[in-house]
Design a protein around this motif. Sequence first.
Motif, PDB file in Angstrom:
ATOM      1  N   GLY A  54     -34.339 -41.696  16.418  1.00 16.67           N
ATOM      2  CA  GLY A  54     -32.854 -41.882  15.618  1.00 16.67           C
ATOM      3  C   GLY A  54     -31.723 -41.053  16.435  1.00 16.67           C
ATOM      4  N   PHE A  55     -30.619 -41.948  16.344  1.00 18.84           N
ATOM      5  CA  PHE A  55     -29.541 -41.548  16.994  1.00 18.84           C
ATOM      6  C   PHE A  55     -28.387 -41.776  15.716  1.00 18.84           C
ATOM      7  CE2 PHE A  55     -26.909 -42.222  20.981  1.00 18.84           C
ATOM      8  CZ  PHE A  55     -25.822 -41.001  20.706  1.00 18.84           C
ATOM      9  N   TRP A  56     -27.884 -41.043  15.144  1.00 19.41           N
ATOM     10  CA  TRP A  56     -27.101 -41.461  14.252  1.00 19.41           C
ATOM     11  C   TRP A  56     -25.694 -40.769  14.267  1.00 19.41           C
ATOM     12  CZ3 TRP A  56     -31.984 -39.094  12.933  1.00 19.41           C
ATOM     13  CH2 TRP A  56     -32.926 -40.025  12.351  1.00 19.41           C
ATOM     14  N   VAL A  57     -24.475 -41.407  14.604  1.00 22.89           N
ATOM     15  CA  VAL A  57     -23.165 -40.688  14.478  1.00 22.89           C
ATOM     16  C   VAL A  57     -22.820 -41.278  12.809  1.00 22.89           C
ATOM     17  CG1 VAL A  57     -22.806 -40.831  16.723  1.00 22.89           C
ATOM     18  CG2 VAL A  57     -22.247 -42.817  15.477  1.00 22.89           C
ATOM     19  N   MET A  58     -21.747 -40.548  12.381  1.00 24.18           N
ATOM     20  CA  MET A  58     -21.781 -40.586  11.073  1.00 24.18           C
ATOM     21  C   MET A  58     -20.628 -41.656  10.397  1.00 24.18           C
ATOM     22  SD  MET A  58     -23.939 -38.642   9.363  1.00 24.18           S
ATOM     23  CE  MET A  58     -24.987 -38.624  10.937  1.00 24.18           C
ATOM     24  N   ASP A  59     -21.008 -42.872  10.803  1.00 18.33           N
ATOM     25  CA  ASP A  59     -20.253 -44.192  10.600  1.00 18.33           C
ATOM     26  C   ASP A  59     -21.066 -45.024   9.601  1.00 18.33           C
ATOM     27  OD1 ASP A  59     -18.015 -43.649  12.110  1.00 18.33           O
ATOM     28  OD2 ASP A  59     -19.120 -44.427  13.909  1.00 18.33           O
ATOM     29  N   ALA A  60     -20.366 -45.528   8.541  1.00 22.15           N
ATOM     30  CA  ALA A  60     -21.154 -46.347   7.729  1.00 22.15           C
ATOM     31  C   ALA A  60     -21.288 -47.567   8.278  1.00 22.15           C
ATOM     32  CB  ALA A  60     -20.006 -46.742   6.430  1.00 22.15           C
ATOM     33  N   ASP A  61     -22.568 -48.103   8.034  1.00 18.21           N
ATOM     34  CA  ASP A  61     -22.984 -49.315   8.343  1.00 18.21           C
ATOM     35  C   ASP A  61     -22.706 -50.597   7.556  1.00 18.21           C
ATOM     36  OD1 ASP A  61     -24.221 -51.692   9.523  1.00 18.21           O
ATOM     37  OD2 ASP A  61     -26.180 -50.465   9.797  1.00 18.21           O
ATOM     38  N   ALA A  62     -21.895 -51.584   8.047  1.00 18.23           N
ATOM     39  CA  ALA A  62     -21.150 -52.844   7.247  1.00 18.23           C
ATOM     40  C   ALA A  62     -22.254 -53.666   6.830  1.00 18.23           C
ATOM     41  CB  ALA A  62     -19.994 -53.304   7.832  1.00 18.23           C
ATOM     42  N   GLU A  65     -26.693 -53.514   2.352  1.00 20.00           N
ATOM     43  CA  GLU A  65     -26.259 -53.653   0.941  1.00 20.00           C
ATOM     44  C   GLU A  65     -25.780 -52.435   0.028  1.00 20.00           C
ATOM     45  OE1 GLU A  65     -29.260 -55.887  -0.683  1.00 20.00           O
ATOM     46  OE2 GLU A  65     -29.344 -57.638   0.569  1.00 20.00           O
ATOM     47  N   GLU A  66     -26.213 -51.390   0.803  1.00 19.48           N
ATOM     48  CA  GLU A  66     -26.022 -49.936  -0.007  1.00 19.48           C
ATOM     49  C   GLU A  66     -25.379 -49.320   1.089  1.00 19.48           C
ATOM     50  OE1 GLU A  66     -29.326 -47.928  -2.044  1.00 19.48           O
ATOM     51  OE2 GLU A  66     -30.513 -50.087  -1.744  1.00 19.48           O
ATOM     52  N   PHE A  67     -24.655 -48.304   0.899  1.00 23.19           N
ATOM     53  CA  PHE A  67     -24.301 -47.338   2.005  1.00 23.19           C
ATOM     54  C   PHE A  67     -25.167 -46.589   2.814  1.00 23.19           C
ATOM     55  CE2 PHE A  67     -22.842 -43.281   3.731  1.00 23.19           C
ATOM     56  CZ  PHE A  67     -21.392 -43.620   4.270  1.00 23.19           C
ATOM     57  N   GLU A  90     -23.048 -43.037  -7.853  1.00 26.44           N
ATOM     58  CA  GLU A  90     -22.266 -43.942  -8.460  1.00 26.44           C
ATOM     59  C   GLU A  90     -20.934 -44.306  -7.389  1.00 26.44           C
ATOM     60  OE1 GLU A  90     -20.940 -41.725 -11.858  1.00 26.44           O
ATOM     61  OE2 GLU A  90     -22.916 -41.504 -12.854  1.00 26.44           O
ATOM     62  N   ALA A  91     -20.683 -43.447  -6.341  1.00 24.51           N
ATOM     63  CA  ALA A  91     -19.593 -43.704  -5.806  1.00 24.51           C
ATOM     64  C   ALA A  91     -19.910 -43.159  -4.525  1.00 24.51           C
ATOM     65  CB  ALA A  91     -18.252 -42.831  -5.963  1.00 24.51           C
ATOM     66  N   ALA A  92     -19.837 -44.293  -3.446  1.00 23.24           N
ATOM     67  CA  ALA A  92     -20.487 -43.919  -1.813  1.00 23.24           C
ATOM     68  C   ALA A  92     -19.700 -43.006  -1.310  1.00 23.24           C
ATOM     69  CB  ALA A  92     -20.586 -45.336  -1.258  1.00 23.24           C
ATOM     70  N   PRO A  93     -20.137 -42.166  -0.399  1.00 24.36           N
ATOM     71  CA  PRO A  93     -19.207 -41.479   0.439  1.00 24.36           C
ATOM     72  C   PRO A  93     -18.508 -42.155   1.603  1.00 24.36           C
ATOM     73  CG  PRO A  93     -21.786 -41.282   1.268  1.00 24.36           C
ATOM     74  CD  PRO A  93     -21.763 -42.050  -0.139  1.00 24.36           C
ATOM     75  N   ARG A  94     -17.417 -41.487   1.867  1.00 22.95           N
ATOM     76  CA  ARG A  94     -16.514 -42.135   2.757  1.00 22.95           C
ATOM     77  C   ARG A  94     -16.524 -41.300   4.205  1.00 22.95           C
ATOM     78  NH1 ARG A  94     -10.627 -42.840   0.571  1.00 22.95           N
ATOM     79  NH2 ARG A  94     -10.992 -40.546   0.790  1.00 22.95           N
ATOM     80  N   SER A  95     -16.591 -42.154   5.132  1.00 19.23           N
ATOM     81  CA  SER A  95     -16.565 -41.512   6.486  1.00 19.23           C
ATOM     82  C   SER A  95     -15.063 -41.167   6.873  1.00 19.23           C
ATOM     83  CB  SER A  95     -17.234 -42.560   7.635  1.00 19.23           C
ATOM     84  OG  SER A  95     -17.365 -41.966   9.077  1.00 19.23           O
ATOM     85  N   GLU A  96     -14.967 -40.233   7.719  1.00 21.43           N
ATOM     86  CA  GLU A  96     -13.576 -39.781   7.922  1.00 21.43           C
ATOM     87  C   GLU A  96     -13.660 -39.606   9.492  1.00 21.43           C
ATOM     88  OE1 GLU A  96     -12.553 -36.398   5.550  1.00 21.43           O
ATOM     89  OE2 GLU A  96     -12.805 -37.410   3.682  1.00 21.43           O
ATOM     90  N   GLU A  97     -12.255 -39.482  10.016  1.00 21.77           N
ATOM     91  CA  GLU A  97     -12.184 -39.317  11.346  1.00 21.77           C
ATOM     92  C   GLU A  97     -11.998 -37.559  11.498  1.00 21.77           C
ATOM     93  OE1 GLU A  97     -11.794 -41.374  13.734  1.00 21.77           O
ATOM     94  OE2 GLU A  97     -12.202 -43.166  12.260  1.00 21.77           O
ATOM     95  N   GLY A  98     -12.197 -37.084  12.646  1.00 18.50           N
ATOM     96  CA  GLY A  98     -12.004 -35.638  12.992  1.00 18.50           C
ATOM     97  C   GLY A  98     -13.267 -35.331  13.778  1.00 18.50           C
ATOM     98  N   GLY A  99     -14.303 -36.088  14.089  1.00 20.69           N
ATOM     99  CA  GLY A  99     -15.387 -35.318  14.710  1.00 20.69           C
ATOM    100  C   GLY A  99     -15.138 -35.728  16.339  1.00 20.69           C
ATOM    101  N   ALA A 100     -16.141 -35.397  17.138  1.00 20.85           N
ATOM    102  CA  ALA A 100     -16.289 -35.573  18.587  1.00 20.85           C
ATOM    103  C   ALA A 100     -16.512 -36.985  18.978  1.00 20.85           C
ATOM    104  CB  ALA A 100     -16.953 -34.525  19.359  1.00 20.85           C
ATOM    105  N   VAL A 101     -17.163 -37.610  18.026  1.00 24.74           N
ATOM    106  CA  VAL A 101     -17.630 -39.052  18.120  1.00 24.74           C
ATOM    107  C   VAL A 101     -17.590 -39.603  16.980  1.00 24.74           C
ATOM    108  CG1 VAL A 101     -19.030 -38.713  20.223  1.00 24.74           C
ATOM    109  CG2 VAL A 101     -20.134 -38.681  17.900  1.00 24.74           C
TER     110      VAL A 101
END
Length: 264
Positions: A54-62, A65-67, A90-101
Amino acid sequence: MKIAKTSLSLAVMAFALTACGGDDTRYVDRVTEVPGDTIENPVEYMPVDGHVLGFWVMDADADCEEFCVNDYSAYGNPLYALDGNYQELEAAPRSEEGGAVGGVLGFDGTYQLSTRENSVLANTVIGEAFALHVRARSAADPQGSVFSLGSQGALAFDLQMNGAAAVLNFPNQERRLVVALGDAGTWQELWVGSDGNHVTVQLDCETVAEFDRSAGMPILSSHATGAMVGAAWGSTTRTPFQGDVDLVRLSGSDETNLFCPESD
């Protein structure tokens, strides 16, 4: 959450990947075409081969169907966002800027990310040799689980963090390692590596803890395990994390600390 105990699919896929180039395949960036220009969004320069589970950076995958957060390994093990009872948010989290990647996900205790029971990872026994990379930060007082592995109600590994320290729990080895962190709120780069007999923990490329495996018991688990970010694995999620996560990478081999420049 019922987890199967098979690892054949991983072994077959790992052989195919390593036979087709292995470490020469690297995920470097996502390219966005705009009128008259090309914008490259760097993610992380790290090898991607058949051992990377697994190699996950915290960007939402468009495409979800779910977040969910996309897995850049070859196995497609996305992390889905659910509440502490594994119910849809009820409300999906939001990815924000500010990380190294890529993006950054801020965890506030209301949700966690986890693999599904039909994922390749959740049906794979990791083995005694493995490596984990985590980039996260917290300024909170309570300890919270940044990353954990488990099957059904059994916890196999748990990395907790607050603004002052990281705590690594290896239940099957009856080991609890405490690592003092740097300034609260700054990014911490933690690497946990095992060659099958010896476990080493590094913080910002410096070895801060280690131990030898106790014979007769697995370091993690002899069963297949699912992964969770933002809470500890269980029948309901426990010890929610309060802070930000930038990157999580799990490998079924004893790869070196890829946060360190000399590892490139």
